[in-house]
Design an enzyme around this catalytic site. Structure first.
Site, PDB file in Angstrom:
ATOM      1  N   HIS A 109       0.998  -1.035   0.054  1.00 55.00           N
ATOM      2  CA  HIS A 109      -0.492  -0.558   0.294  1.00 55.00           C
ATOM      3  C   HIS A 109       0.916   1.633  -0.226  1.00 55.00           C
ATOM      4  O   HIS A 109       0.174   1.980  -0.383  1.00 55.00           O
ATOM      5  CB  HIS A 109      -1.065  -0.079   1.335  1.00 55.00           C
ATOM      6  CG  HIS A 109      -0.805   0.128   2.626  1.00 55.00           C
ATOM      7  ND1 HIS A 109       0.350  -0.569   3.639  1.00 55.00           N
ATOM      8  CD2 HIS A 109      -0.172   1.428   3.377  1.00 55.00           C
ATOM      9  CE1 HIS A 109       0.262   0.035   4.737  1.00 55.00           C
ATOM     10  NE2 HIS A 109       0.040   1.310   4.246  1.00 55.00           N
ATOM     11  N   ASP A 142       0.091  -8.185   1.204  1.00 54.03           N
ATOM     12  CA  ASP A 142       0.428  -6.054   2.308  1.00 54.03           C
ATOM     13  C   ASP A 142       1.815  -6.163   1.895  1.00 54.03           C
ATOM     14  O   ASP A 142       2.532  -5.652   2.174  1.00 54.03           O
ATOM     15  CB  ASP A 142      -0.141  -5.657   2.398  1.00 54.03           C
ATOM     16  CG  ASP A 142       0.117  -3.632   3.003  1.00 54.03           C
ATOM     17  OD1 ASP A 142      -0.269  -3.243   1.654  1.00 54.03           O
ATOM     18  OD2 ASP A 142      -0.201  -3.274   4.196  1.00 54.03           O
ATOM     19  N   SER A 222       4.532   2.733   8.012  1.00 53.88           N
ATOM     20  CA  SER A 222       4.434   1.754   7.394  1.00 53.88           C
ATOM     21  C   SER A 222       5.159   0.937   6.147  1.00 53.88           C
ATOM     22  O   SER A 222       6.082   2.205   5.350  1.00 53.88           O
ATOM     23  CB  SER A 222       3.311   2.180   6.036  1.00 53.88           C
ATOM     24  OG  SER A 222       1.662   1.955   6.650  1.00 53.88           O
TER      25      SER A 222
END
Length: 372
Positions: A109, A142, A222
């Site tokens: 992402h 992911d 992230s």
């Protein structure tokens, strides 16, 4: 701060102007809207399943990490990733260098717009920047890999996430809200979570066997590293839980519940991407949909088998359309994400024990996973 060593190619210097703007404003954007770029947020913290207070901390384990030593050792291998799309949108995330010639592990992402041509720039710990290209990605897990041109780059050391214990101290490193080279500390709060999160594909991403930690993780962390006290990679920070119905900082910032993809899941996917540019998952050879309690005659949730692939693993194991799967390897299942998590943590040839209900009677079989 240590230098990143012998870079070759690319363009060194400051972050480009567009990235500086992104770094300056991303905090407000993410805190207000929690967009995909920069940080992924759980819609409902209770959707994560797994074990909490289980396991034990070994007698000789430390109660806290020496974060100063960990930072000194690990930060040179941690990068900030800037993404800029043609329409002017962009965001930041984090990553870690996993090979000396420039392969970098991060979240899908973080770099998803690069699949549509967005520019990716990497900021090293020493302040220099280099362009990066997308090597491959797994929207389902992911996980993604990008590549910079370089040699002799500082590489993060690999740990073993399968050896983690609940209560073990850990350190998170990355760029929350674009603040590069940030270090936070905490413990492993729980293990074995199955965490569904948003994805840019037509299905959820699933953080399989996810590590839950109270080390502060915010949008921008992230893709960054979760490491043990020896500075070894044990997870890839990926998502945070938020308080349902909350507003302001509580709606998207850290509330002490973060999730990381375990190193034992992330690295095999990364290695597949490096070798082939894509990821192939093992398959059950069936399609399922969730059922609600009461529909299977036992008051249990489960997965209704809509169809099986002729000659596929499920059919060979004796499963049929109309069966209701209630357990996988002894664990109750209620979502398609539960099967996805099993795929992400398995390989072709692995065997999976299936408990199912047919015509009101419970039976068991073993499925040998096939090539996807």
């Amino acid at each position: 701060m240590s230098s990143t060593g012998g870079h070759t190619g690319g363009r060194a210097g400051r972050f480009p102007a567009w990235a500086i703007v992104v770094l300056a404003v991303l905090g407000a954007v993410v805190l207000a809207g929690a967009g995909v770029l920069g940080g992924l947020t759980l819609r409902n913290a209770t959707s994560a399943s797994g074990s909490g207070l289980s396991g034990s901390v070994s007698a000789d384990s430390r109660s806290v990490c020496d974060a100063e030593k960990v930072a000194e050792d690990v930060l040179p291998s941690i990068v900030t990733i800037g993404v800029h799309a043609g329409d002017g949108s962009g965001g930041t995330g984090s990553g870690e260098i996993i090979t000396a010639d420039g392969y970098i592990l991060t979240n899908n992402h973080v770099i998803a717009p690069a699949a549509d041509g967005a520019e990716v720039v990497v900021l090293y710990n020493d302040g220099s920047t280099h362009p990066a290209k997308l090597v491959g990605r797994s929207p389902r897990a992911d996980i993604a890999v990008i590549k910079v041109e370089g040699s002799g780059l500082p590489v993060i050391r690999q740990g073993d996430s399968t050896e983690l214990k609940v209560g073990q101290p850990v350190v998170a490193l990355g760029a929350p809200l674009g603040l590069s080279s940030t270090v936070t500390t905490g413990v492993v709060s729980a293990l074995g979570r199955t965490v569904p999160v948003q994805s840019d594909s037509d299905r959820n991403a699933v953080l399989a066997d996810a590590i839950q930690t109270d080390a502060s993780i915010n949008p921008g962390n992230s893709g960054g590293a979760l490491v043990d006290c020896d500075g070894r990679l044990v997870g890839v920070n990926s998502a945070i839980a938020t308080v349902p119905g909350a507003s302001g900082a509580a709606s998207s910032g850290s509330v002490g519940i973060g999730f990381a993809v375990p190193q034992a899941v992330a690295m095999p996917i990364a290695q597949q991407i490096i070798r082939t540019g894509k990821v192939v998952y093992p398959t059950f050879g069936l399609s399922v949909s969730p059922v609600v309690p009461g529909q299977n005659g036992e008051g249990e949730p489960g997965l209704y088998v809509q169809a099986v692939v002729p000659g596929g693993p499920a059919e060979q194991a004796g499963l049929q359309a109309g069966d209701i799967i209630t357990k996988v390897d002894g664990r109750p299942v209620a979502s398609v994400d539960d099967l996805t998590a099993k795929q992400l943590t398995s390989k072709p040839g692995d065997t999976v024990r299936i408990t199912y209900v047919r015509d009101g009677k419970t039976d068991r079989t073993t499925v040998t996973l096939g090539n996807g």
